[in-house]
Design an enzyme around this catalytic site. Structure first.
Site, PDB file in Angstrom:
ATOM      1  N   ASP A 282      -5.420  -3.286 -28.118  1.00 45.25           N
ATOM      2  CA  ASP A 282      -4.541  -4.075 -28.974  1.00 45.25           C
ATOM      3  C   ASP A 282      -3.069  -3.913 -28.631  1.00 45.25           C
ATOM      4  OD1 ASP A 282      -6.614  -5.223 -30.352  1.00 45.25           O
ATOM      5  OD2 ASP A 282      -6.652  -3.719 -31.917  1.00 45.25           O
TER       6      ASP A 282
ATOM      7  N   ASN B 185      -8.487 -10.664 -36.784  1.00 47.50           N
ATOM      8  CA  ASN B 185      -9.116 -10.354 -38.070  1.00 47.50           C
ATOM      9  C   ASN B 185      -8.582  -9.082 -38.705  1.00 47.50           C
ATOM     10  OD1 ASN B 185     -10.629  -9.386 -35.627  1.00 47.50           O
ATOM     11  ND2 ASN B 185     -11.660  -8.120 -37.144  1.00 47.50           N
ATOM     12  N   TYR B 186      -8.042  -8.157 -37.905  1.00 51.06           N
ATOM     13  CA  TYR B 186      -7.698  -6.823 -38.399  1.00 51.06           C
ATOM     14  C   TYR B 186      -6.208  -6.691 -38.664  1.00 51.06           C
ATOM     15  CZ  TYR B 186     -11.065  -2.977 -38.764  1.00 51.06           C
ATOM     16  OH  TYR B 186     -12.009  -2.088 -39.220  1.00 51.06           O
ATOM     17  N   GLU B 187      -5.876  -5.866 -39.659  1.00 53.31           N
ATOM     18  CA  GLU B 187      -4.492  -5.476 -39.916  1.00 53.31           C
ATOM     19  C   GLU B 187      -4.329  -3.984 -39.660  1.00 53.31           C
ATOM     20  OE1 GLU B 187      -3.815  -9.397 -41.243  1.00 53.31           O
ATOM     21  OE2 GLU B 187      -5.502  -8.107 -41.684  1.00 53.31           O
TER      22      GLU B 187
END
EC number: 1.4.3.-
Length: 766
Positions: A397, A481-483
């Site tokens: 990421d 989708n992720y934080e």
């Protein structure tokens, strides 16, 4: 000789830059700047891209460019410390300042040929940016994936007739097709020369519907540069082009069925990917699976319409305010922050998000350096489902997307409470303009419970309670989708904590009715959330009372002497055994020995303990073993996964800052093996790291076995790494923090209160 009088030399090089043009310029005089580590401004970014356009138009055959990254190139460490007046060793005087030239580094694509260039520019004495080097990178090297490329991925997928036909076959209309662009991860079937993405496809049945509730059963692959769908068929290599393509256009993951003995049986004959020439649906040996249609919304106005029985928000939540009537206790000067004896520089970067530099602590008038730089250098999220193409899901990421480019615009009173100071951030767009995030880094104070307390329990004894306040430097990033919420906490006792909070929506895949999910959790009907890990590499560039530092490894070991022996009669003895990390290496966390590490400066000892002054690294709140095989795809590309702590020498490039920045390599997308410029390779030199300018990379993470309670949006999960003074201060440095009595604190139900305890001791808050 170039038209402007500069000398251009073409060098034959190997590794990361096979062709480098060096533009020699005469000696420069220092250029004015507020701080030598300030990030590039929104005005500087387009000026830099314009300088590159002018250069390539005049002196190269490149016809058009697409900018990917543009960042400040840090000056040499010693030059920065001299500029700031920070000494290199205990008790020494700062070195004399030297000229510092502001520099920038840019990665861009040749739009026509698809090749990648790296450029280094410098700001001259009249305020103009000039190229110093221009490097053509190897054909298989790719810079990070841009936000615009991720958006384009969805457009390519939505508009492709084959995709539309596949969606229609399971009841999804073209306008309902959405996808998340992901890095390709690892797939030997695709040439590294192409800039490839995979697309995780979902249906969205209304404008703001939670699309992750409707996963589709196929995964297309696209070329992010040419913006075309890459057909998973037979590739015919040709000299004139990378390949031509025919055949089917998606990967269809196989699924699991229940065998007669109750075990899960894969529909395909192997977890390996089928040949490109194969029909991937036939290879998966399954029928198409339509997406689940039930809405799992998270927006209140939509939940009112879609929740069974309606949506009823809690009515017993009273307001809770953070109030500082006299203002904040910190002060800012540009990017430089001062708070409670702490002083540091805070910068936004496109890759790390937050970079903290030149962290010092004022110890009763002596400004003591602690860290030169602290940041999140890399992270990887390997998923645990072995059937193809799910193993491609292990996104870097940071290195593949960039925490800065994925950062949120923060909202006052929502993401941060109280009196907030924001810092902006900016990164480059494809056209060379600056994309600005106005409120990207949040700085504020918050109460953090009790700092220290003691009560004399005797009659008429007294007590003292001091509440702990911490400074928070934070940001929030959304990776599809992720934080991720990044919190750097600074405490009044000289401690630092890097806290990672994870939330957002699980990465899910469609599951057929009744099929088992051996590598995931069925969080809702037909929605399978795969097991996965989140693994982080935190880069620590220490300067504990100066640059010459050493890492000490400490193990807690029970005495070998048996219970009943004269040496250990009660069987309770244990010791702390120290081992110096003398050469570059990776070290494991040993749970049995309560292993810990500290970074020390042997040039100064504590007056009482006699130990070298230092800071301890606490990984107990995050040390996690990697679950991927050591020779697996993820471990090949991310060597930092293999060890909890890495120690190596810092190495600086000529005239610039460190070149050992990124533990998984500078250019991460589509790597196949461990890059030469990664931490696993750095430690192979086994150079001395005792009393040296060193780097420490700390690996922490969490293994996520999803729960139904993580759906549809996951409550925050958090992990942390701490850095605590160890024989660094004479005593508890927070003894001078005053106690406080909050006059706004009142009895919850109106009953009386007293400062006198029932045992006769007197409670003091101040």
């Amino acid at each position: 000789m170039a038209p402007d009088g500069t000398t251009i030399t073409t060098l034959a090089a190997s590794g990361i830059a096979p062709s480098v043009q060096i533009i020699e310029k005469p000696e420069r005089i220092p250029v004015a700047f507020k701080h030598p580590l300030d990030p590039l401004t929104p005005d500087e970014i387009p000026a830099i891209s314009l300088a590159i356009r002018h250069y390539i138009a005049a002196k190269t055959e490149i016809k058009a460019v697409k900018f990917i990254t543009c960042s400040h190139l840090a000056p040499p460490k010693k030059a920065v410390l001299a500029y700031l007046g920070i000494p290199l060793s205990p008790g020494a005087k700062p070195e004399d300042p030297v000229p510092i030239v502001r520099k920038a580094e840019v990665d861009f694509l040749d739009v026509v040929k698809g090749r990648v260039y790296n450029a280094v520019l410098a700001l001259n004495d009249v305020g103009k940016w000039e190229l110093e080097t221009l490097s053509l990178l190897p054909a298989e090297v790719h810079p990070q994936i841009s936000v615009e490329e991720l958006i384009a991925c969805e457009i390519v997928v939505k508009n492709d007739p084959t995709i539309q036909k596949l969606a229609k076959d399971v009841g999804v209309l073209p306008e309902q097709i959405f996808c998340d662009g992901w890095s390709i991860g690892y797939d030997d079937r695709f040439p590294q020369q192409r800039r490839v993405q995979q697309a995780l496809v979902f249906a969205r049945f209304s404008e703001h519907d939670n699309l992750y509730a409707h996963p589709m059963d196929f995964i297309p692959v696209i070329d992010a540069h040419s913006e075309e769908l890459l057909h998973v068929g037979q590739y015919l290599l040709a000299q004139s082009s990378l390949f031509s393509l025919t055949g089917l256009s998606e990967d269809f993951p196989p699924h699991y069925t229940r065998a007669s003995d109750g075990s899960a049986q894969l529909s395909a004959h192997s977890t390996a990917p089928p040949p490109l020439a194969a029909d991937s649906l036939a290879a998966a040996q399954r029928e198409r699976i339509p997406p689940p249609c039930k809405a799992w919304d998270f927006l209140p106005d939509l939940m009112e319409k879609t929740e069974e029985g309606g949506y009823h928000p809690r009515e017993d939540v009273k307001p809770l305010h953070v109030v500082q009537p006299e203002g904040v206790s910190f002060k800012m000067d540009g990017h430089v922050l001062e708070w409670q004896n702490w002083k540091m520089h805070i910068a936004f970067t496109h890759r790390e998000g937050i970079a903290l530099s030149t962290i010092t602590y004022n110890d009763h008038g002596e400004v003591r350096p602690i860290m030169y730089r602290l940041s999140l250098a890399e992270m990887v999220v390997p998923y645990g489902a072995p059937e193809s193409p799910h193993p491609r899901k292990f996104a870097f990421d940071s290195g593949e997307y960039g925490m800065g480019t994925m950062a949120n615009e923060l909202s006052l009173g929502c993401d941060c409470l109280g009196q907030i100071h924001y810092l902006p951030g900016s990164f480059i767009a494809h056209d060379g303009s600056a994309f600005v995030i106005k409120n990207v880094i949040c700085i504020h104070e918050e109460d953090a419970g009790v700092l220290w307390k003691h009560t004399d329990y005797r009659p008429n004894g007294r007590s003292q309670t001091v509440r702990r306040r911490r400074l928070v430097v934070s940001m929030v990033c959304t990776l599809a989708n992720y934080e991720y919420i990044w919190n750097y906490h600074f405490y009044q006792d000289g401690s630092i904590e890097f806290e990672i909070r994870l939330t957002g929506i699980l990465s899910v895949y469609v599951n057929k009715d009744g099929d088992p999910t051996p590598y995931g959790t069925l969080v809702a009907p037909n929605i399978n959330a795969h097991y996965h890990q989140h693994m982080f590499s935190i880069r620590v560039d220490p300067m504990i009372d100066g640059l010459n530092n050493t890492v000490i490894e400490s193990d807690i070991i029970p005495l070998e002497a048996l219970t009943g022996s004269k040496e250990n009669f009660a069987g309770n003895g244990f010791i702390s055994k120290d081992t110096i990390v003398k050469t570059e290496a990776g070290r494991d966390y040993d749970y049995q020995k309560e292993r810990r590490w500290r970074i020390v400066n042997k040039g100064r000892q504590h007056y009482s303990s006699g130990n070298d002054v230092g800071y301890s690294i606490g990984v107990k709140g995050g040390a996690t073993p990697m679950m991927t095989k050591s020779d697996g795809w993820a471990a090949k590309r991310a060597a930092f996964l293999k060890k909890t702590l890495w120690v190596c020498r810092d190495v600086e490039g000529e005239g610039t800052g460190t070149v050992r920045m990124w533990p998984a390599g500078k250019y991460v997308p589509q790597t196949k093996e461990e890059p030469e410029d990664s931490v696993g390779s750095w430690v192979e030199g086994q150079k001395s790291v005792e009393d040296e300018d060193i780097l420490v990379f700390v690996t922490v993470g969490t293994t996520h076995i999803p729960r139904p309670e993580d759906w549809p949006v996951m409550p925050v999960e958090h992990l942390s790494v701490t850095f605590k003074p160890n024989s660094f201060f004479k005593t508890n440095p927070s003894m001078d923090v005053p106690g406080s009595k909050d006059h706004l604190s009142v009895p919850a139900f109106g009953n009386g209160t007293t400062n006198e305890n029932t045992n006769g001791t007197h409670a003091n808050c101040h």
